[in-house]
Design a protein around this motif. Structure first.
Motif, PDB file in Angstrom:
ATOM      1  N   CYS A  26       0.830  -1.203   0.000  1.00 53.79           N
ATOM      2  CA  CYS A  26       0.000   0.000   0.000  1.00 53.79           C
ATOM      3  C   CYS A  26       0.869   1.258   0.000  1.00 53.79           C
ATOM      4  N   LEU A  55      -9.090   1.244  -1.323  1.00 51.88           N
ATOM      5  CA  LEU A  55      -7.883   0.883  -2.054  1.00 51.88           C
ATOM      6  C   LEU A  55      -8.232   0.479  -3.476  1.00 51.88           C
ATOM      7  N   CYS A 112      -0.699  -2.104   4.527  1.00 49.66           N
ATOM      8  CA  CYS A 112      -1.888  -1.253   4.582  1.00 49.66           C
ATOM      9  C   CYS A 112      -2.254  -0.892   6.013  1.00 49.66           C
TER      10      CYS A 112
END
Length: 434
Positions: free
Chosen positions: A83, A136, A162
């Motif tokens: 991420c 996301l 993340c």
């Protein structure tokens, strides 16, 4: 939460995690219950930079008070599936003036957190019941989801990255934990597993199974982080309207069990990738629709229910924008007619926000048309055609969601509403007025 209630939550959660590790799809915790109606709105990373719509706009036009959930779009994945922030300036560095800020105070030089995330943090302080998720992916941000989901190791690394970035709030170049507490969960917008979506996306046949396994990994790590933080974190996903993509990419019943709820695409049934004008978000198939197979909100909802979705977890998406064609044959009020291509628009050809499309009625060239039976509206001036949802259609959709006992409505995207909040008022009335 009292120690007794927390202990009970830990025990129940540990049982669920045990089932997940063993491979059984445990039922996700649903704090809203089967009778609640959610109102979920997407606020985008570019709403302020591109459209001049700060988070404060949601307070001023009455939207924030009517939301149960806010999804901030989008966080991205790098090629390894980790991420990342695609725009650190927008996310957490850009200062806001007092006139732009939710709390009415200008950002100070050197403060730990600025940008949209700080404005969302201020929004949560003003509306403490609001749940906020980081979304996301998205249409142009799903390229590397397949890499993230590919193996047990890649899934674990992806989720860990993340959790560290968005839930622990460890932003590059900012003090440790600067954004902690902004987000209450994670929303996955992988468009689409095992189906290309945006050209260039990495696609594998095993994406279908791997998506389920990715959700299991999220559940394990979100629970573990929740224990550390003495709170719970939610998990949701955006799922397609297209039945082929749904069947190819999702173990639907297992997926819904692992999610707190899913937002279901209720728009883009048609658009300027086709030359024939049509509705983009009708509740029911209009009479005379020439397409095969037909699409409508009713068809999409039923498709998810038939594949094992619990109705209280199905949150139907609604658009705050329209799709338009030009060079349209002047017949049947422009509906189901040939065009020469996308209509000119403010942000991209063939796509414009409701707050701007509404002004087309002011000069008298366009006429508003409505199909009461199918539940959709459009504008036509003899050559240019726009399909969109106005407050009347959104109230109709709210009633549909309420009458079908679904989980609520999802809005893409909140910057499309007017300063008076006409769209949120229509939707809210349909969801709640008896």
């Amino acid at each position: 939460m009292s120690m007794k209630r927390w202990g009970a939550a830990v025990t129940a959660g540990a049982l669920s995690i045990g089932l997940l590790v063993a491979g059984a799809p445990a039922q996700a915790h649903d704090r809203h219950g089967s009778g609640a109606v959610r109102t979920v709105g997407y606020y985008t990373q570019w709403s302020f930079a591109d459209r001049g719509i700060p988070v404060r706009y949601l307070v001023d036009n009455g939207t924030a008070a009517k939301l149960t959930h806010l999804n901030y779009a989008f966080g991205l994945l790098d090629e390894q599936g980790r991420c990342v922030s695609s725009d650190p300036v927008a996310d957490y560095r850009r200062p806001f003036t007092a006139e732009q800020a939710v709390n009415g105070r200008a950002d100070r030089p050197g403060q730990a957190l600025a940008g949209n995330l700080n404005q969302i943090k201020q929004l949560k302080q003003r509306f403490p019941k609001l749940r906020v998720y980081i979304s996301l992916g998205g249409w142009t941000g799903s390229k590397y989801f397949s890499n993230a989901a590919l193996t047990r190791q890649s899934r674990a690394a992806h989720v860990k990255s993340c959790v560290d970035l968005w839930l622990k709030g460890n932003l590059p170049g900012a003090p440790a934990g600067a954004a902690k507490g902004v987000f209450d969960g994670i929303d996955l917008d992988w468009e689409w597993p095992a189906t290309e979506g945006n050209p260039g996306n990495v696609v594998r046949p095993e994406d279908k199974r791997n998506f389920t396994e990715l959700l299991r990994e999220y559940r394990v790590q979100l629970f573990t982080q929740g224990l550390r933080d003495r709170r719970s974190y939610d998990l949701t996903a955006f799922l397609p309207a297209n039945r082929e993509a749904l069947d190819r990419g999702y173990e639907v019943e297992k997926v819904y069990r692992l999610l707190d709820f899913a937002t279901v695409q209720g728009y883009d049934y048609h658009g300027t990738w086709e030359r024939t004008t049509n509705q983009q978000s009708a509740l029911r198939v209009p009479e005379g629709d020439p397409t095969t197979p037909p699409d409508s909100g009713e068809i999409v909802v039923d498709a998810h229910l038939q594949r094992g979705a619990p109705r209280h977890k199905v949150v139907l998406g609604v658009p705050y924008y329209g799709r338009g064609w030009t060079g349209v044959t002047n017949s049947n009020n422009g509906l189901f007619q040939q065009s020469t291509g996308p209509a000119p628009a403010t942000y991209e050809a063939g796509y414009d926000d409701y707050r701007l499309l509404k002004d087309l009625l002011a000069d008298g060239r366009y006429r508003l048309h409505r199909d009461e039976a199918a539940g959709h509206a459009w504008l036509f001036d003899g050559t240019t055609f726009w399909t969109y949802d106005d407050p009347i259609e959104l109230e109709r959709k709210g009633r549909f969601i309420r009458d079908r006992e679904l989980g609520g409505a999802m809005i893409w995207s909140l910057d499309g509403d007017t300063p008076q909040g006409e769209l949120i008022n229509g939707l809210y009335a349909g969801l709640h007025r008896r």
